[in-house]
Enzyme design. Structure first.
Site, PDB file in Angstrom:
ATOM      1  CD  GLU A   1      -9.708   5.645   8.602  1.00  0.00           C
ATOM      2  OE1 GLU A   1      -8.981   6.414   7.980  1.00  0.00           O
ATOM      3  OE2 GLU A   1      -9.863   4.458   8.283  1.00  0.00           O
TER       4      GLU A   1
ATOM      5  CB  SER B   1      -6.962   7.427  10.714  1.00  0.00           C
ATOM      6  OG  SER B   1      -7.494   8.174   9.658  1.00  0.00           O
TER       7      SER B   1
ATOM      8  CE1 TYR C   1      -6.289  12.859   9.987  1.00  0.00           C
ATOM      9  CE2 TYR C   1      -6.160  11.019  11.510  1.00  0.00           C
ATOM     10  CZ  TYR C   1      -6.253  11.499  10.219  1.00  0.00           C
ATOM     11  OH  TYR C   1      -6.302  10.628   9.169  1.00  0.00           O
TER      12      TYR C   1
ATOM     13  NE  ARG D   1      -0.638  10.539   2.779  1.00  0.00           N
ATOM     14  CZ  ARG D   1      -1.451  10.337   3.806  1.00  0.00           C
ATOM     15  NH1 ARG D   1      -2.599  10.968   3.880  1.00  0.00           N
ATOM     16  NH2 ARG D   1      -1.126   9.502   4.754  1.00  0.00           N
TER      17      ARG D   1
ATOM     18  CG  ASP E   1       1.733   7.058   4.630  1.00  0.00           C
ATOM     19  OD1 ASP E   1       1.739   8.123   4.000  1.00  0.00           O
ATOM     20  OD2 ASP E   1       0.777   6.696   5.343  1.00  0.00           O
TER      21      ASP E   1
ATOM     22  CD  GLU F   1      -1.022   2.636   6.444  1.00  0.00           C
ATOM     23  OE1 GLU F   1      -2.165   3.081   6.303  1.00  0.00           O
ATOM     24  OE2 GLU F   1      -0.620   2.058   7.467  1.00  0.00           O
TER      25      GLU F   1
ATOM     26  CG  ASN G   1      -4.935   7.271   2.688  1.00  0.00           C
ATOM     27  OD1 ASN G   1      -6.007   7.442   2.127  1.00  0.00           O
ATOM     28  ND2 ASN G   1      -4.708   7.616   3.933  1.00  0.00           N
TER      29      ASN G   1
ATOM     30  N   GLY H   1      -6.929  12.180   3.359  1.00  0.00           N
ATOM     31  CA  GLY H   1      -7.628  13.232   4.098  1.00  0.00           C
ATOM     32  C   GLY H   1      -7.457  14.573   3.417  1.00  0.00           C
TER      33      GLY H   1
END
Length: 305
Positions: free
Chosen positions: A15, A150, A216, A255, A257, A270, A272, A276
């Site tokens: 990443e 990612s 992205y 974060r 999800d 998951e 994070n 980002g």
């Protein structure tokens, strides 16, 4: 003593490219705020020198291996330099999707059926045995590297004929892979900032799932904040996310999800711990909806103790 901040970005994970973009955005914000900050890529700088160069705090912006897995946090603990985000243990746990889901499940939190397959098991195992376990989940399924982010190396598999070819591809990214029942539904992401829940974001994408390209590069991916959830459903989501966050002892910012399945139930996907911070990133969008500019957000993250 005046503050001297190192923004760590880049690194050598898969990443790296996203981390460079995130780190540069953070660094530019700090510099514009008049803070003494320097960007450092560990590829070119021995981290044990951070103390020697007088850094008083580290803003971690390295995604994936070496940044989110507790390794970097361990070095900074050893050097006794404060840093942003979660600590050693919670970073190590949440980098591992299977362990995270195991903890969530033990807390009675909603996770879909899944199992872990190691490279060694795959090489030694009877394919029929693996096939049986997969058929128990029922197709389609997701195959994900267990310790990478990612959406790299993630595949949705609809046909049994493709399974073993896809498993081999996924092992390029991780020595363990997670094989998980496919959840059809609406995807949401929820930011956490200093124990507070940020407004959830609903994600819409044209791909078969929210993959690396959709995350992205594709302008067709749409983000909705407010999410469109009813007040009751939003409260339910906040409670699940906060419980999931606390159960793995995360701190600072991050974060989670989540997917709302076709039975109107939330399922955790998951976590994070170094989100980002690029122009396409979701965390700053949620913060903006909560009334925080990018500059406010960076300062808040930096000052969480």
């Amino acid at each position: 003593m005046s503050e001297k901040i190192a923004v760590l970005f880049g690194g050598n994970s898969q990443e790296r490219e996203i981390s460079l973009k995130s780190g540069k955005a953070i660094l530019n914000a700090l510099l514009k705020l008049g803070i003494n900050a320097i960007g450092i890529d560990p590829i070119n700088f021995p981290l044990l020198y951070l103390k020697k160069y007088g850094f008083t705090k580290i803003f971690i912006s390295i995604h994936g291996k070496g940044g989110e897995d507790g390794t970097l946090q361990g070095i900074l603990e050893y050097l006794n330099i404060p840093y942003t985000g979660s600590g050693v243990l919670s970073s190590a746990i949440t980098m591992n999707k299977f362990i995270t889901k195991t903890i969530w499940k033990s807390h009675g939190l909603p996770v879909y059926p899944h199992f872990l397959l190691t490279k060694q098991e795959f090489i030694k195992s009877n394919y029929l045995k693996i096939k049986k376990r997969i058929l128990k989940l029922t197709l389609p399924i997701f195959i994900k590297p267990n310790c990478s982010g990612s959406s790299l190396g993630i595949f949705k598999v609809n046909h049994m004929d493709d399974i073993f070819n896809v498993i081999e591809k996924s092992f390029v990214y991780s020595n363990d892979i997670l094989i998980e029942k496919y959840i059809k539904g609406i995807e949401y992401t929820v930011g956490i900032l200093n124990k507070e829940i940020l407004p959830p974001i609903r994600i819409e994408y044209i791909n078969s799932f929210y993959n690396y390209q959709a995350k992205y590069y594709l302008n067709s991916t749409k983000y909705f904040c407010p999410s469109g959830l009813s007040k009751k459903k939003e409260k339910e989501l906040s409670n699940i996310v906060l419980h999931a966050w606390n159960s793995v002892k995360c701190t600072g910012w991050g974060r989670i999800d989540v997917i709302l399945d076709n039975y109107n139930n939330f399922q955790l996907l998951e976590i994070n711990t170094v989100p980002g911070m690029t122009s396409h990133s979701l965390y700053p969008i949620a913060a903006k909806k909560a009334g925080l500019s990018f500059y406010d957000l960076i300062i808040k993250i930096l000052n969480i103790t």
